[in-house]
Motif scaffolding. Structure first.
Motif, PDB file in Angstrom:
ATOM      1  N   SER A 528      36.624  32.692  64.957  1.00 47.28           N
ATOM      2  CA  SER A 528      36.181  31.298  64.831  1.00 47.28           C
ATOM      3  C   SER A 528      35.686  30.746  66.175  1.00 47.28           C
ATOM      4  CB  SER A 528      37.301  30.436  64.272  1.00 47.28           C
ATOM      5  OG  SER A 528      38.469  30.643  65.022  1.00 47.28           O
ATOM      6  N   GLU A 552      34.581  24.815  58.446  1.00 47.01           N
ATOM      7  CA  GLU A 552      35.944  25.304  58.225  1.00 47.01           C
ATOM      8  C   GLU A 552      36.424  26.117  59.430  1.00 47.01           C
ATOM      9  OE1 GLU A 552      36.519  27.205  54.438  1.00 47.01           O
ATOM     10  OE2 GLU A 552      35.506  25.598  53.367  1.00 47.01           O
ATOM     11  N   ILE A 556      39.570  25.431  61.943  1.00 47.33           N
ATOM     12  CA  ILE A 556      40.598  26.441  62.243  1.00 47.33           C
ATOM     13  C   ILE A 556      40.718  26.609  63.758  1.00 47.33           C
ATOM     14  CG2 ILE A 556      41.092  28.941  62.093  1.00 47.33           C
ATOM     15  CD1 ILE A 556      39.888  28.801  59.234  1.00 47.33           C
ATOM     16  N   LYS A 560      43.874  25.801  66.097  1.00 51.36           N
ATOM     17  CA  LYS A 560      44.481  26.873  66.875  1.00 51.36           C
ATOM     18  C   LYS A 560      44.573  26.503  68.362  1.00 51.36           C
ATOM     19  CE  LYS A 560      42.432  30.965  66.688  1.00 51.36           C
ATOM     20  NZ  LYS A 560      41.922  32.152  65.995  1.00 51.36           N
ATOM     21  N   PHE A 580      41.417  21.244  54.253  1.00 50.89           N
ATOM     22  CA  PHE A 580      42.157  22.006  55.265  1.00 50.89           C
ATOM     23  C   PHE A 580      43.618  21.548  55.307  1.00 50.89           C
ATOM     24  CE2 PHE A 580      43.486  22.583  59.775  1.00 50.89           C
ATOM     25  CZ  PHE A 580      43.514  23.965  59.775  1.00 50.89           C
ATOM     26  N   THR A 584      46.795  23.930  54.276  1.00 48.27           N
ATOM     27  CA  THR A 584      47.820  24.244  55.287  1.00 48.27           C
ATOM     28  C   THR A 584      49.181  23.698  54.860  1.00 48.27           C
ATOM     29  OG1 THR A 584      46.957  22.358  56.520  1.00 48.27           O
ATOM     30  CG2 THR A 584      46.388  24.524  57.356  1.00 48.27           C
ATOM     31  N   PHE A 610      38.986  29.009  54.763  1.00 53.11           N
ATOM     32  CA  PHE A 610      40.404  28.815  55.089  1.00 53.11           C
ATOM     33  C   PHE A 610      41.225  29.923  54.443  1.00 53.11           C
ATOM     34  CE2 PHE A 610      39.151  24.131  54.843  1.00 53.11           C
ATOM     35  CZ  PHE A 610      38.922  24.045  56.204  1.00 53.11           C
ATOM     36  N   SER A 613      40.488  33.360  55.900  1.00 47.42           N
ATOM     37  CA  SER A 613      41.064  33.442  57.230  1.00 47.42           C
ATOM     38  C   SER A 613      42.580  33.660  57.164  1.00 47.42           C
ATOM     39  CB  SER A 613      40.725  32.160  57.976  1.00 47.42           C
ATOM     40  OG  SER A 613      41.286  32.165  59.229  1.00 47.42           O
TER      41      SER A 613
END
Lengths: 620, 516
Positions: A528, A552, A556, A560, A580, A584, A610, A613
């Motif tokens: 990403s 997206e 992410i 992160k 998202f 999550t 998402f 990933s």
């Protein structure tokens, strides 16, 4: 006459069923578009030199005819007619050849032969050349056994001429005829003629095949039989076994019939039972007739359905996707992909075709994770275990779309050498040459394509365009690719797909496909950070909004690194942010249990980056 | 009898009417010839292939062509000062000359010229006459046959490679050896002893039957268990020198010719037929240099070859660093065939002088001229647009570029046995499709305009996907049969060459180009 007088209602119905099966289920165009990629290309060209070249080798005539007939597979009706007619011709030959045995046995034999052919096509093989050789051999055997010239000399001369001609037309496929002729002679108690014909058959193969045509000894005896190593390369094992079985079965049946005839003549044996049969009453007769009819229709139907069901090839959907892809029918590619997923099938080549279709429909950054993805399937370059022509045809297409003309030319030329003058390769090479400004070379490829029965018109259109406009041949795709094509020359080194795409973008920042594939590459490899780092390129390419998957990936990345991301002036879609948060929190609520999360979240988030990933798969 | 008589008369009358109609048609046609009423075009007609202003051999096959001018009918008259002219009238623009009339006309006008008058007629029936095309007929004939390699522009994989022979006095073309007959093997480096079709060497590579060289000598074929590259027969026929190369192919990202070839290592070796042994010498196989393209002087006293120092350190890296700096010198080395003794090599023309790589030296049979290729770099001129043919006068060492060159790559040249004709490969007709061209060399070494190998169908090259390369002029058809060569390839019997130097090249089953 005998055959016609017994109005073969069942046979007519049966062959109609075969026709419908081929037309509706097998779909001959799927075979046509497989030629040169999944199957050996059955060459045919409207030119004298091609005819001359075809006729220099034994069996060339059969290849020529099969090549001509195969071209028509592009039309479903014509293709189904050709396959059905081929089946019927062999069936009819067997009925004539085995006219002495009871009709039921005869038909069983005929049906078994047809089954072998249909099983072959059901596997998406193309055994037409072998089949034509078999059929001709059978008809020659019919001619020889029915004609029965009485004088031994005439018989030998007829046999020799027929066999020599047959060997030239259908190669060692003619040996079937020779063996049947020999058996017919032997069991007609013409022992000398039988042995003589056998010796002559073998000698002719040696003289013609090994001596005159300088074939290798095994080729001389196996060419155009179901044991021919060059033809077997392309056949799947089931088709191969089916065809070989038919060959052996026909010989055994002929041997059996001849043997029975010999015994019958000496011991008064008969095919028909001698025992007196009682004439049943009217009601019983009707029941018997009905039972016979049900048996006659039902048993073969059940057998056919079972065999065809078990010989069904899972690659039909793959071939359909490929066929649409070859015709640049991108929406249909995506539609066909659904059918593949419904059968829980995955094929990297279809994955590749789907991604290309998504790109061409402008949906790659929005929908690619709605399809199963494998990182190596994006370009197939480093993917192992894919047959060479399936892989490199696709790679050639990819390079062409990307504007990397030299590599497209390289692979198209490799395939042209190994698979022959396939029309789609000639067209590709013609187009590449136009794009590279090699007008004279383009004309050579297009003039060669002009002689193709089906694609000749495409060549004529391009040649006309080329005469009017040598730069683009009035073709918008050529015009676009001429603009974005790679122009900086250096020695091509072994580089990764990422490096290649970056080089292409370096050369031309308007190369949209290079950009989308680069981003797809990063997404698939869950990089990403690199997706975010390349968002600045969006403006050059005229994107109005931040594509879904890039957004997206950016989310992410932000999550992160806990760092803000420069979206190059694009706005983050709040719906994506909400999604998202939802995925999550849902995953958190499952205690980050991957197995549970993967199953539970698939329905709602399966098509999102998402989800990919988190779980490394796209499943929706 | 009466009935027979009546039938006879019917047939007779019918034939008379047909004859009368034919004669009328012919006379009408004659009236249609544009002998007086036409418009003159002050330029020659556009024709394809370009067969204008040439010097042609007196024994060449008819130069059939296509008229590229608009018209509904065409008339072509070819005539010389002597002999009967040929007149062709055609609705199609394809002009094909009758072979016997053509031969007669060329023979009658040897050393003189022939003119080609082209007329076209438009839809209104008005004739146009174009300026005549004039071609000179040389006194010296070209060798009757040409051996050449016929293959698609291949990259790594190959399936259909042939070495063919073509009768230059007609159109007959046949395979000397077809690689398809030994499971899609490769056939290359065909070399003849002093243009003699009876003695040749030919290289074969096959994943199934191994790689070897075949020597055909007056109908006998011997298979040598060593892989030969570019080969040259010593004029005595006692030995043949060949190159052994570690050939590698790589590709370019954007230039017109995608392919490029480099020798990562190379040296020269020689095979003596009397001892059936392979030898080499430091003078022709220097470990610090690359040697290739051997060719003997006609007196057999010197071996000319190309030699270059390695511009790279790593001899396995592909593509090697500085590959574009690889430039070959032209060298020669003296050899005593009786004593089997080599002298020291001397540089005849260095790449430093020319700034280009010198390739493919070939010497005229009279030993007067040396023709070679020069290209920007490397060892494979056919892939280099910059490759041109140059001629060196061996007495004065003066070098000049031949007039027959074009903007495209020229390479693989071969002298005729009388030294007056040069056959070579050229890319001038476009793209990767190499075609064979011929030019005349006069006594001063000046070349005429080149013309392409004539074909019966003048549109032949339009859709020909194969390239013609490595043309070798020979004085007649190859006598050994193809079947004999094929059987030799397939046979396990071969001459296991002994090496006194330990340098005998090994026969590998992997194609060098596939090893990449």
């Amino acid at each position: 006459m005998n055959l016609l007088s017994k109005v073969p209602v069942f046979s007519i119905l049966f062959f109609m069923a075969v026709f419908l099966f081929v037309y509706l289920w097998i779909e001959p165009p799927l075979l046509y578009y497989s030629f040169g990629v999944y199957l050996e290309y059955p060459h045919f060209s409207l030119s004298w030199p091609f005819l001359e070249r075809s006729l220099v080798d034994p069996g060339g005539a059969a290849h020529f005819l099969a090549g001509f007939l195969s071209q028509w597979f592009v039309y479903p009706l014509a293709g189904a007619t050709i396959i059905t007619a081929s089946a019927w011709l062999a069936f009819a030959a067997l009925q004539c050849l085995f006219s002495e045995i009871p009709a039921l046995l005869r038909r069983v034999l005929g049906h078994l032969a047809i089954l072998a052919l249909i099983v072959g096509y059901n596997q998406y093989d193309h055994p037409l050349t072998i089949w034509l050789a078999l059929t001709l051999s059978l008809w020659l055997a019919v001619l020889y056994t029915k004609w029965k010239p009485s004088k031994p000399v005439v018989r030998t001369v007829v046999f020799t001429l027929l066999f020599a001609a047959a060997y030239y037309w259908i190669g060692a496929g003619a040996l079937l005829f020779a063996i049947m002729a020999m058996l017919a002679d032997l069991f007609d108690k013409r022992y000398f003629a039988g042995v003589l014909h056998f010796v002559m058959g073998v000698s002719l193969v040696l003289v013609l095949g090994y001596g005159f045509f300088v074939l290798e000894i095994q080729d001389a005896f196996l060419r155009l039989t179901p044991f021919d190593r060059t033809l077997l390369r392309d056949l799947k094992s089931l088709s191969r076994v089916a065809l070989q079985s038919v060959y052996i079965l026909i010989l055994l049946a002929f041997f059996g019939v001849a043997l029975v005839r010999l015994l019958r003549d000496s011991e008064s044996l008969s095919w028909t039972a001698d025992a007196k049969t009682e004439t049943p009453d009217k009601g019983r007769r009707f029941s018997l007739a009905l039972a016979k009819m049900l048996l006659a229709c039902g048993i073969p139907t059940v057998i056919y359905v079972l065999i065809l069901f078990y010989s069904m090839s899972p690659r039909k959907e793959v071939l359909r996707i490929h066929a649409f892809s070859r015709q640049a029918m991108w929406p249909q590619v995506l539609e066909s992909a659904r059918a593949l997923y419904q059968k829980n099938l995955y094929h990297p080549c279809s994955n590749f075709d789907v991604n290309r279709a998504l790109y061409h429909t402008g949906r790659l950054p929005y929908e690619m994770f709605a399809h199963p993805q494998h990182p190596e399937a994006l370009a197939l370059i480093s993917m192992e275990n894919i047959p060479v022509s399936e892989k490199y045809n696709r790679i050639c297409d990819l390079y062409y779309d990307l504007g990397y003309m030299n590599e497209a030319q390289h692979w198209a030329a490799e395939l042209l050498e190994t698979r022959g003058n396939c029309p789609f390769l000639l067209e590709k090479l013609g187009r590449v040459c136009i794009i590279k400004g090699q007008t004279e070379a383009a004309k050579v490829f297009l003039h060669a394509l002009e002689k193709d029965l089906i694609c000749g018109q495409t060549a004529r259109e391009l040649l006309t365009g080329l005469a009017q406009n040598p730069q683009t041949a009035n073709d918008p795709k050529i015009a676009y690719l001429s603009m974005i094509r790679r122009k900086n020359d250096h020695a091509a080194a072994n580089i990764t797909l990422e490096e290649l795409l970056l080089e292409l973008l370096e050369e031309n920042r308007n190369n949209r496909m290079a950009f989308e594939y680069l981003m797809a590459y990063y997404l698939l490899h869950r990089q990403s950070d690199k997706v975010v780092a390349n968002l600045y390129r969006l403006k050059d390419l005229g994107y109005r909004q931040l594509p879904r998957y890039y957004a997206e990936a950016a989310l992410i990345y932000m999550n992160k690194t806990r760092q803000p991301v420069n979206l190059s002036g694009y706005e983050m879609d709040p719906r994506i942010v909400a999604q998202f948060q939802k995925i999550t929190s849902a995953f958190r609520s499952m205690g980050y249990n991957r197995q549970q999360g993967q199953q539970a979240l698939a329905a709602e988030f399966g098509d999102s980056y998402f989800y990919y990933s988190m779980f490394d798969v796209g499943v929706k | 009898m009466n009935r027979l008589c009546r039938q006879f008369w019917i047939v007779f009358m019918f034939l008379t009417v047909v004859l009368a109609l034919c004669l009328t048609a012919v006379s009408c046609n004659k009236n249609n010839t544009p002998s007086s009423s036409y418009t003159s075009q002050p330029r020659p007609p556009r024709i394809k292939p370009d067969y204008t202003d040439l010097v042609i051999p007196p024994n060449i096959a008819p130069l059939n062509f296509v008229i590229l001018e608009p018209g509904s009918e065409y008339l072509v008259q070819i005539h010389g000062a002597k002999g009967k002219p040929i007149v062709i009238k055609s609705k199609a623009p394809d002009i094909r000359f009758p072979i016997s009339g053509w031969r007669r006309l060329l023979n009658d006008n040897r050393g003189d010229s022939v003119s080609v008058d082209v007329y076209t007629v438009d839809t209104q029936g008005k004739w146009t006459r174009y300026q005549s095309i004039t071609n000179t007929i040389a006194n010296e004939p070209i060798d009757s046959h040409l051996a050449y390699r016929f293959l698609k522009p291949n990259y790594n994989y190959f399936k259909s490679i042939r070495v063919n022979q073509r009768n230059l006095e007609g159109y007959e073309d046949s395979a000397i050896l077809n690689g398809e007959s030994y499971r899609d093997g490769c056939v290359n480096c065909h070399t003849f002893l002093n243009h003699d079709p009876d003695t040749m060497a030919i290289g074969i590579r096959s994943s199934h039957f191994g790689s070897s060289a075949l020597i055909a000598d007056h109908g006998d074929v011997v298979k040598i268990g060593a892989k030969w590259g570019y080969t040259s027969w010593h004029p005595s026929g006692k030995l043949a020198v060949y190159a052994v190369m570690k050939v590698r192919q790589f590709f370019h990202t954007a230039r017109e010719e995608v392919r490029d070839v480099i020798d990562l290592d190379a040296g020269l070796f020689y095979y003596r037929r009397d001892t059936q042994t392979v030898y080499t010498d430091p003078g022709i196989a220097d470990k610090e240099r690359l040697e290739t393209y051997p060719t003997w002087s006609p007196d057999g006293k010197y071996l000319y070859f190309c030699s270059a120092p390695f511009p790279w350190e790593d001899r396995n890296r592909m593509p090697p660093e500085n590959y574009e700096q690889l430039r070959y010198d032209l060298r020669r080395i003296s050899y005593d065939v009786e004593k089997d003794a080599w002298d020291q090599p001397e540089t005849i023309l260095s790449a430093e002088q020319t700034g280009q790589s010198i390739m493919l030296p070939r010497i005229s049979p009279d030993g007067k001229f040396l023709v070679f290729c020069q290209c920007d770099y490397g060892c494979f001129p056919i892939y280099q647009d910059s490759s041109d043919l140059y001629l060196m006068d061996l007495d004065t060492r003066q070098v000049r570029k031949l007039e027959a060159n074009s903007d495209a790559s020229e390479s693989w040249h071969s002298f005729s046995s009388n030294g007056r004709w040069l056959a070579f490969s050229s890319r001038r007709m476009g793209g990767p499709f190499t075609r064979i061209f011929f030019c005349y060399l006069d006594e001063q070494g000046k070349s005429s305009k080149a013309f392409c190998l004539p074909q019966k169908n003048p549109n032949f090259y339009d859709a020909c996907l194969e390239a013609f390369s490595v043309p070798e002029l020979i004085t007649g058809p190859v006598t050994v049969s193809q079947s004999k060569l094929i059987r030799a390839v397939r046979s396990p019997r071969k001459v296991q060459v002994d090496s006194t130097t330990g340098a005998t090249p090994t026969t590998t089953t992997t194609e060098p180009w596939k090893q990449q």
